[in-house]
Design a protein around this motif. Structure first.
Motif, PDB file in Angstrom:
ATOM      1  N   ASP A 167       0.826  -1.209   0.000  1.00  0.00           N
ATOM      2  CA  ASP A 167       0.000   0.000   0.000  1.00  0.00           C
ATOM      3  C   ASP A 167       0.861   1.260   0.000  1.00  0.00           C
ATOM      4  OD1 ASP A 167      -2.217  -1.665   0.068  1.00  0.00           O
ATOM      5  OD2 ASP A 167      -2.579  -1.382   2.213  1.00  0.00           O
ATOM      6  N   ALA A 168       1.919   1.267   0.803  1.00  0.00           N
ATOM      7  CA  ALA A 168       2.818   2.423   0.859  1.00  0.00           C
ATOM      8  C   ALA A 168       3.508   2.643  -0.481  1.00  0.00           C
ATOM      9  CB  ALA A 168       3.845   2.243   1.971  1.00  0.00           C
TER      10      ALA A 168
ATOM     11  N   ARG B 275       5.814   5.059  -8.480  1.00  0.00           N
ATOM     12  CA  ARG B 275       4.762   4.072  -8.780  1.00  0.00           C
ATOM     13  C   ARG B 275       3.601   4.737  -9.514  1.00  0.00           C
ATOM     14  NH1 ARG B 275       3.088  -1.119  -9.802  1.00  0.00           N
ATOM     15  NH2 ARG B 275       0.954  -1.313  -9.113  1.00  0.00           N
ATOM     16  N   ILE B 276       3.232   5.918  -9.083  1.00  0.00           N
ATOM     17  CA  ILE B 276       2.162   6.656  -9.747  1.00  0.00           C
ATOM     18  C   ILE B 276       2.577   7.001 -11.173  1.00  0.00           C
ATOM     19  CG2 ILE B 276       0.864   8.822  -9.718  1.00  0.00           C
ATOM     20  CD1 ILE B 276       1.049   8.598  -6.579  1.00  0.00           C
TER      21      ILE B 276
ATOM     22  N   GLY C  51       2.358   1.890  -3.390  1.00  0.00           N
ATOM     23  CA  GLY C  51       1.374   2.391  -4.343  1.00  0.00           C
ATOM     24  C   GLY C  51       1.184   3.894  -4.292  1.00  0.00           C
ATOM     25  N   LYS C  52       1.626   4.525  -3.218  1.00  0.00           N
ATOM     26  CA  LYS C  52       1.475   5.976  -3.045  1.00  0.00           C
ATOM     27  C   LYS C  52       2.746   6.751  -3.384  1.00  0.00           C
ATOM     28  CE  LYS C  52      -1.906   5.120   0.533  1.00  0.00           C
ATOM     29  NZ  LYS C  52      -2.166   5.078   1.959  1.00  0.00           N
ATOM     30  N   THR C  53       3.807   6.062  -3.787  1.00  0.00           N
ATOM     31  CA  THR C  53       5.066   6.742  -4.091  1.00  0.00           C
ATOM     32  C   THR C  53       4.999   7.391  -5.478  1.00  0.00           C
ATOM     33  OG1 THR C  53       6.038   4.739  -5.009  1.00  0.00           O
ATOM     34  CG2 THR C  53       6.429   5.162  -2.660  1.00  0.00           C
TER      35      THR C  53
END
Length: 63
Positions: A30-31, A38-39, A33-35
């Motif tokens: 989850d962490a 990754r975005i 996915g917010k970097t």
């Protein structure tokens, strides 16, 4: 913490790939996915896909 990444190409379709990531915990996934990288990866890859992106989650079966 990510333990491994694998990129597989479909043996029958050279335009089809699978990216396999192994994550220590759901929290780490989850962490990640917010970097920003990754975005950016998702934004870049989704612009080149011929069909919708699919994401599947699996649990390892211990041997």
């Amino acid at each position: 913490m990510q333990s491994a990444v694998e990129l597989w190409q479909n043996a029958h379709d050279p335009y089809s790939y699978v990216l396999v990531e192994h994550w220590e915990t759901q929290y780490h996934l989850d962490a990640h996915g917010k970097t920003p990288h990754r975005i950016d990866f998702n934004d870049t890859v989704n612009g080149h896909l011929k069909s919708d992106y699919e994401e599947h989650h699996y649990n390892e079966i211990p041997r």
